[in-house]
Scaffold this motif. Structure first.
Motif, PDB file in Angstrom:
ATOM      1  N   HIS A  58      -3.851   0.452  -2.567  1.00  0.00           N
ATOM      2  CA  HIS A  58      -3.381  -0.883  -2.171  1.00  0.00           C
ATOM      3  C   HIS A  58      -3.580  -1.887  -3.295  1.00  0.00           C
ATOM      4  O   HIS A  58      -4.403  -1.692  -4.192  1.00  0.00           O
ATOM      5  CB  HIS A  58      -4.101  -1.365  -0.906  1.00  0.00           C
ATOM      6  N   VAL A 111      -4.393   4.307   4.445  1.00  0.00           N
ATOM      7  CA  VAL A 111      -4.032   3.708   3.156  1.00  0.00           C
ATOM      8  C   VAL A 111      -4.650   4.496   1.997  1.00  0.00           C
ATOM      9  O   VAL A 111      -5.874   4.591   1.876  1.00  0.00           O
ATOM     10  CB  VAL A 111      -4.492   2.232   3.107  1.00  0.00           C
ATOM     11  N   ARG A 137       0.957   4.906   1.812  1.00  0.00           N
ATOM     12  CA  ARG A 137       0.457   5.592   3.001  1.00  0.00           C
ATOM     13  C   ARG A 137      -0.190   6.925   2.602  1.00  0.00           C
ATOM     14  O   ARG A 137       0.197   7.530   1.601  1.00  0.00           O
ATOM     15  CB  ARG A 137       1.613   5.835   3.977  1.00  0.00           C
ATOM     16  N   GLU A 143      -5.755  -1.746   9.661  1.00  0.00           N
ATOM     17  CA  GLU A 143      -5.252  -1.287   8.367  1.00  0.00           C
ATOM     18  C   GLU A 143      -5.814  -2.085   7.196  1.00  0.00           C
ATOM     19  O   GLU A 143      -6.049  -1.532   6.135  1.00  0.00           O
ATOM     20  CB  GLU A 143      -3.724  -1.292   8.345  1.00  0.00           C
ATOM     21  N   VAL A 198       1.782  -3.898   6.978  1.00  0.00           N
ATOM     22  CA  VAL A 198       0.868  -3.097   7.778  1.00  0.00           C
ATOM     23  C   VAL A 198       1.429  -3.139   9.187  1.00  0.00           C
ATOM     24  O   VAL A 198       2.217  -4.021   9.522  1.00  0.00           O
ATOM     25  CB  VAL A 198      -0.589  -3.614   7.721  1.00  0.00           C
ATOM     26  N   PRO A 233      -9.193  -1.418   3.475  1.00  0.00           N
ATOM     27  CA  PRO A 233      -8.194  -0.647   4.222  1.00  0.00           C
ATOM     28  C   PRO A 233      -8.747   0.645   4.799  1.00  0.00           C
ATOM     29  O   PRO A 233      -9.621   1.289   4.220  1.00  0.00           O
ATOM     30  CB  PRO A 233      -7.116  -0.361   3.184  1.00  0.00           C
ATOM     31  N   HIS A 250       0.821  -1.205   0.000  1.00  0.00           N
ATOM     32  CA  HIS A 250       0.000   0.000   0.000  1.00  0.00           C
ATOM     33  C   HIS A 250       0.858   1.260   0.000  1.00  0.00           C
ATOM     34  O   HIS A 250       2.048   1.220   0.288  1.00  0.00           O
ATOM     35  CB  HIS A 250      -0.948   0.008   1.208  1.00  0.00           C
TER      36      HIS A 250
END
Length: 178
Positions: A144, A141, A60, A96, A75, A136, A58
């Motif tokens: 992803h 996130v 951020r 997450e 995660v 997520p 993913h």
């Protein structure tokens, strides 16, 4: 202000254990102070794989306090004061990934991450099997996907990754090889 279900409204107010070079608790402080003063604390990394063995990757969000907008192949996050590594790994993975009923992540190893700029944290690395669909956490996130190991390795040279995640990834590769 703290919400009993979700913790502090402001993540900088979350209370963390401050630890020494041996991972022994020497105090507590709010996350914002821990980050600002470069105090050693605890963190978990959880590698989530789907039924096909692909890794959850993913990017951020831009609002993250540490490493905003960078890519990560784990995660995880900080361990709260009084919380065990195992409990933090399960909490962070569920939050997450947005998956309820996730099995307890399997602990693999612990290491001290140090970036050379005065930041360090004890890090426990875990793995977990995650059956999609995932949902997520939007605050954590921005993007992803599940990538094969080969695709992840190709992306390492193309995308900007969180430095502690890269260090954990290298340690995990050595752990699996050896």
């Amino acid at each position: 202000m703290t919400d009993a279900a979700t913790g502090p409204a402001d993540p900088r107010e979350e209370i963390l254990s401050v630890v020494d070079e041996h991972d022994e608790v020497v105090g507590e402080a709010p996350r914002g102070e821990v980050y600002a003063r470069g105090l050693r604390h605890r963190c978990v990394f959880v590698q989530a794989r789907d039924a096909e063995g692909r890794v959850f990757v993913h990017r951020r969000t831009a609002q993250k306090l540490v490493f905003p907008s960078l890519y990560d192949m784990f995660v995880g996050g900080v361990v709260g004061a009084g919380e065990s590594y195992d409990d933090a790994a399960l909490r962070e993975a569920r939050e997450e990934l947005g998956v309820s009923g996730l099995p307890r992540p399997t602990p693999l190893f612990k290491f001290l991450y140090e970036d050379g700029a005065g930041h360090s944290w004890w890090s426990f690395l875990y793995e977990v099997r995650c059956e999609p669909p995932v949902h997520p956490q939007a605050e954590e996130v921005a993007w992803h996907a599940f990538l094969t190991d080969e695709e992840l390795e190709r992306r390492l040279g193309e995308w900007e990754w969180v430095p502690d995640g890269l260090a954990a990834h290298q340690r995990l590769l050595a752990f699996r090889a050896g």
